[in-house]
Design a protein around this motif. Sequence first.
Motif, PDB file in Angstrom:
ATOM      1  N   TRP A  32     -59.400  -3.411  12.712  1.00  0.00           N
ATOM      2  CA  TRP A  32     -58.750  -4.232  11.700  1.00  0.00           C
ATOM      3  C   TRP A  32     -57.357  -3.721  11.348  1.00  0.00           C
ATOM      4  O   TRP A  32     -57.079  -2.530  11.416  1.00  0.00           O
ATOM      5  CB  TRP A  32     -59.611  -4.274  10.443  1.00  0.00           C
ATOM      6  CG  TRP A  32     -60.942  -4.915  10.674  1.00  0.00           C
ATOM      7  CD1 TRP A  32     -62.116  -4.283  10.982  1.00  0.00           C
ATOM      8  CD2 TRP A  32     -61.233  -6.312  10.658  1.00  0.00           C
ATOM      9  NE1 TRP A  32     -63.116  -5.202  11.158  1.00  0.00           N
ATOM     10  CE2 TRP A  32     -62.611  -6.458  10.958  1.00  0.00           C
ATOM     11  CE3 TRP A  32     -60.476  -7.451  10.411  1.00  0.00           C
ATOM     12  CZ2 TRP A  32     -63.240  -7.690  11.013  1.00  0.00           C
ATOM     13  CZ3 TRP A  32     -61.104  -8.689  10.467  1.00  0.00           C
ATOM     14  CH2 TRP A  32     -62.462  -8.799  10.764  1.00  0.00           C
ATOM     15  N   THR A  33     -56.497  -4.660  10.937  1.00  0.00           N
ATOM     16  CA  THR A  33     -55.142  -4.323  10.498  1.00  0.00           C
ATOM     17  C   THR A  33     -54.895  -4.943   9.130  1.00  0.00           C
ATOM     18  O   THR A  33     -54.404  -6.071   9.023  1.00  0.00           O
ATOM     19  CB  THR A  33     -54.088  -4.838  11.502  1.00  0.00           C
ATOM     20  OG1 THR A  33     -54.335  -4.274  12.789  1.00  0.00           O
ATOM     21  CG2 THR A  33     -52.676  -4.460  11.051  1.00  0.00           C
ATOM     22  N   PRO A  34     -55.238  -4.237   8.049  1.00  0.00           N
ATOM     23  CA  PRO A  34     -54.870  -4.739   6.726  1.00  0.00           C
ATOM     24  C   PRO A  34     -53.358  -4.677   6.560  1.00  0.00           C
ATOM     25  O   PRO A  34     -52.713  -3.726   7.010  1.00  0.00           O
ATOM     26  CB  PRO A  34     -55.590  -3.778   5.764  1.00  0.00           C
ATOM     27  CG  PRO A  34     -55.823  -2.537   6.552  1.00  0.00           C
ATOM     28  CD  PRO A  34     -55.967  -2.953   7.981  1.00  0.00           C
ATOM     29  N   VAL A  67     -57.109 -10.309   5.930  1.00  0.00           N
ATOM     30  CA  VAL A  67     -57.103  -9.160   6.848  1.00  0.00           C
ATOM     31  C   VAL A  67     -57.535  -9.643   8.229  1.00  0.00           C
ATOM     32  O   VAL A  67     -58.451 -10.462   8.359  1.00  0.00           O
ATOM     33  CB  VAL A  67     -58.012  -8.026   6.328  1.00  0.00           C
ATOM     34  CG1 VAL A  67     -59.446  -8.486   6.184  1.00  0.00           C
ATOM     35  CG2 VAL A  67     -57.920  -6.813   7.233  1.00  0.00           C
ATOM     36  N   VAL A  68     -56.844  -9.167   9.263  1.00  0.00           N
ATOM     37  CA  VAL A  68     -57.086  -9.653  10.627  1.00  0.00           C
ATOM     38  C   VAL A  68     -57.302  -8.466  11.553  1.00  0.00           C
ATOM     39  O   VAL A  68     -56.987  -7.323  11.229  1.00  0.00           O
ATOM     40  CB  VAL A  68     -55.890 -10.492  11.138  1.00  0.00           C
ATOM     41  CG1 VAL A  68     -55.687 -11.735  10.286  1.00  0.00           C
ATOM     42  CG2 VAL A  68     -54.611  -9.650  11.180  1.00  0.00           C
ATOM     43  N   SER A  69     -57.830  -8.758  12.729  1.00  0.00           N
ATOM     44  CA  SER A  69     -57.941  -7.724  13.754  1.00  0.00           C
ATOM     45  C   SER A  69     -56.549  -7.456  14.327  1.00  0.00           C
ATOM     46  O   SER A  69     -55.628  -8.279  14.211  1.00  0.00           O
ATOM     47  CB  SER A  69     -58.874  -8.173  14.873  1.00  0.00           C
ATOM     48  OG  SER A  69     -58.278  -9.230  15.613  1.00  0.00           O
ATOM     49  N   GLN A  70     -56.403  -6.324  14.985  1.00  0.00           N
ATOM     50  CA  GLN A  70     -55.118  -5.994  15.596  1.00  0.00           C
ATOM     51  C   GLN A  70     -54.753  -7.018  16.671  1.00  0.00           C
ATOM     52  O   GLN A  70     -53.605  -7.422  16.807  1.00  0.00           O
ATOM     53  CB  GLN A  70     -55.162  -4.585  16.174  1.00  0.00           C
ATOM     54  CG  GLN A  70     -53.831  -3.837  16.145  1.00  0.00           C
ATOM     55  CD  GLN A  70     -52.838  -4.342  17.159  1.00  0.00           C
ATOM     56  OE1 GLN A  70     -53.205  -4.718  18.267  1.00  0.00           O
ATOM     57  NE2 GLN A  70     -51.569  -4.357  16.786  1.00  0.00           N
ATOM     58  N   ARG A  71     -55.761  -7.481  17.403  1.00  0.00           N
ATOM     59  CA  ARG A  71     -55.511  -8.492  18.439  1.00  0.00           C
ATOM     60  C   ARG A  71     -55.012  -9.799  17.813  1.00  0.00           C
ATOM     61  O   ARG A  71     -54.070 -10.422  18.308  1.00  0.00           O
ATOM     62  CB  ARG A  71     -56.784  -8.730  19.254  1.00  0.00           C
ATOM     63  CG  ARG A  71     -56.623  -9.706  20.404  1.00  0.00           C
ATOM     64  CD  ARG A  71     -57.909  -9.817  21.189  1.00  0.00           C
ATOM     65  NE  ARG A  71     -58.241  -8.564  21.853  1.00  0.00           N
ATOM     66  CZ  ARG A  71     -57.747  -8.192  23.045  1.00  0.00           C
ATOM     67  NH1 ARG A  71     -56.892  -8.989  23.685  1.00  0.00           N
ATOM     68  NH2 ARG A  71     -58.098  -7.063  23.585  1.00  0.00           N
ATOM     69  N   GLY A 115     -58.445   0.966  12.157  1.00  0.00           N
ATOM     70  CA  GLY A 115     -58.233   0.416  10.831  1.00  0.00           C
ATOM     71  C   GLY A 115     -59.495  -0.192  10.237  1.00  0.00           C
ATOM     72  O   GLY A 115     -60.377  -0.658  10.959  1.00  0.00           O
ATOM     73  N   LYS A 116     -59.570  -0.198   8.913  1.00  0.00           N
ATOM     74  CA  LYS A 116     -60.712  -0.759   8.198  1.00  0.00           C
ATOM     75  C   LYS A 116     -60.390  -2.172   7.686  1.00  0.00           C
ATOM     76  O   LYS A 116     -59.227  -2.539   7.508  1.00  0.00           O
ATOM     77  CB  LYS A 116     -61.059   0.130   7.007  1.00  0.00           C
ATOM     78  CG  LYS A 116     -61.760   1.431   7.362  1.00  0.00           C
ATOM     79  CD  LYS A 116     -63.193   1.172   7.827  1.00  0.00           C
ATOM     80  CE  LYS A 116     -64.025   2.450   7.850  1.00  0.00           C
ATOM     81  NZ  LYS A 116     -63.593   3.443   8.812  1.00  0.00           N
ATOM     82  N   ARG A 117     -61.429  -2.934   7.427  1.00  0.00           N
ATOM     83  CA  ARG A 117     -61.299  -4.287   6.879  1.00  0.00           C
ATOM     84  C   ARG A 117     -61.182  -4.167   5.348  1.00  0.00           C
ATOM     85  O   ARG A 117     -62.136  -4.408   4.611  1.00  0.00           O
ATOM     86  CB  ARG A 117     -62.502  -5.135   7.280  1.00  0.00           C
ATOM     87  CG  ARG A 117     -62.391  -6.592   6.898  1.00  0.00           C
ATOM     88  CD  ARG A 117     -63.679  -7.316   7.248  1.00  0.00           C
ATOM     89  NE  ARG A 117     -63.685  -8.676   6.718  1.00  0.00           N
ATOM     90  CZ  ARG A 117     -64.767  -9.441   6.645  1.00  0.00           C
ATOM     91  NH1 ARG A 117     -65.939  -8.969   7.066  1.00  0.00           N
ATOM     92  NH2 ARG A 117     -64.689 -10.647   6.141  1.00  0.00           N
ATOM     93  N   VAL A 118     -60.011  -3.807   4.896  1.00  0.00           N
ATOM     94  CA  VAL A 118     -59.771  -3.558   3.463  1.00  0.00           C
ATOM     95  C   VAL A 118     -59.365  -4.871   2.786  1.00  0.00           C
ATOM     96  O   VAL A 118     -58.526  -5.613   3.305  1.00  0.00           O
ATOM     97  CB  VAL A 118     -58.686  -2.494   3.272  1.00  0.00           C
ATOM     98  CG1 VAL A 118     -58.472  -2.206   1.783  1.00  0.00           C
ATOM     99  CG2 VAL A 118     -59.066  -1.212   4.007  1.00  0.00           C
ATOM    100  N   ILE A 119     -59.968  -5.143   1.630  1.00  0.00           N
ATOM    101  CA  ILE A 119     -59.671  -6.380   0.902  1.00  0.00           C
ATOM    102  C   ILE A 119     -59.190  -6.061  -0.517  1.00  0.00           C
ATOM    103  O   ILE A 119     -59.595  -5.063  -1.105  1.00  0.00           O
ATOM    104  CB  ILE A 119     -60.904  -7.317   0.847  1.00  0.00           C
ATOM    105  CG1 ILE A 119     -62.095  -6.605   0.205  1.00  0.00           C
ATOM    106  CG2 ILE A 119     -61.254  -7.815   2.238  1.00  0.00           C
ATOM    107  CD1 ILE A 119     -63.293  -7.504  -0.011  1.00  0.00           C
ATOM    108  N   PRO A 120     -58.326  -6.901  -1.075  1.00  0.00           N
ATOM    109  CA  PRO A 120     -57.736  -6.634  -2.406  1.00  0.00           C
ATOM    110  C   PRO A 120     -58.629  -7.157  -3.541  1.00  0.00           C
ATOM    111  O   PRO A 120     -58.188  -7.981  -4.346  1.00  0.00           O
ATOM    112  CB  PRO A 120     -56.409  -7.381  -2.335  1.00  0.00           C
ATOM    113  CG  PRO A 120     -56.713  -8.570  -1.489  1.00  0.00           C
ATOM    114  CD  PRO A 120     -57.707  -8.092  -0.452  1.00  0.00           C
TER     115      PRO A 120
END
Length: 318
Positions: free
Chosen positions: A203-205, A236-240, A277-282
Motif C-alpha cells: 500500500w501507498t498512503p 489509500v491505494v496499492s503502489q501498482r 507500506g501499510k493501508r493507513v486511513i485518516p
Amino acid sequence: MPKHIVVVGATGEIGQAITRRLLERGERVTIVSRDPQAAQRLLPGATAYQRWQMDEVAPWQAILQGADVIMNFASAPVFAQKWTPAYREQLNTIHIQGTNIIVRAMQTIDRPPAVFINASAVGIYGYSKASNEPFNEQAVPDDDAFTNECFLWEKAAFAAEAFGVRVVLLRTSFVLDYQLGGLPPMAQATRNYVGGPILGAHWTPWIHIKDVQGLIEFAMDNQNVRGGLNLCAPDVVSQRDFQATLSRVLHRPALFAKPSWLLRLFMGEAATILIHGKRVIPQKALDLGYQFRFPTLEAALYDLLSENTRLTTPREER
C-alpha cells in the motif's frame, strides 16, 4: 487577535506549506531554521528568524517564550540519500533529541503553549508484516525498528501533556507536492517513459499538500484533536494502482517495473518504506469532520500535474 506561532524546520516540504498558510492567515510566525538567512529569503514576512539549536535549552527558552502554538517539523530529508546506519542515527537524533530539547524548554517558560504539533510518520505502524487490514490511529503496530523509532519520537513530544499542553502527532504519509518531495521525480520518470511500479510493493498512503495544510490548521484550531493524527487521504491505494493513476494522468505508459532488490541497493533501509507500506486511513480526521479537498488520488494528481502546474526547479528543502 493573531496567534504567535513558532515553526521549527520551516524550510522543509511541510514546514514551507504550513508557514505560507499561517502568514496568509495573518498569524505572527517565528521561524526556527538551521539557516535563518536562507529561511528569510524563502519565506519572507515572518515576525522573527532564529537559528535551530540541537542540545541547548537556554536559546529555546527565549524563542518559545510567549508562543501560543509550537510546530516542530525538524528533520533531514528521508529519501535524500541511501539509508546507512549512520544516516538513520542522524534522523533519530534530530527527531528524538531535537523534540526532547524543545519539550524541556517548553516546560521551563512562564506560559507553555496551548498546542504542540509535532511531526511523526505512518512508520509508527511498522513495515515488518504484509497486511491488507486498515490501520487507523488505534491500530496495533508491528514490532520492528521503524515502530520503535517513531514511538520514541512521539513519546518525546507527548511528554508536554504532563504540563497542560495539547499535543498532536502528525503521522505523515507520502506528501504530494508539485515541487518538493517524491512526486516530481516520479512524474518526470513517467513523462520520460521510464516510470513503473515497484514489484511486490504493498500500500501507498498519500496526501495532497493542500490537505496537509488543511489538517494542520484543523489540528491547531480544533480542541478535540489530540494524540496521533494520520496525515493521509481516505483513498489509500496499492503502489501498482498509484503508478497506474499517475500514468493515466500524464498519458504515459508505465513500462519499467522496479524490482525491490534494486531499490534496496540504492536506498538502503529506506526502501522498506516504499515496499512494505501499510493501508493507513485518516479515521480520526474523518470522525472529527475534516473535509478533504482532494480525497481521491486521481483528483490530487490532476491538480498537481496539470498543464497549468509546472514541475519547476525544486524549492530549497531542509
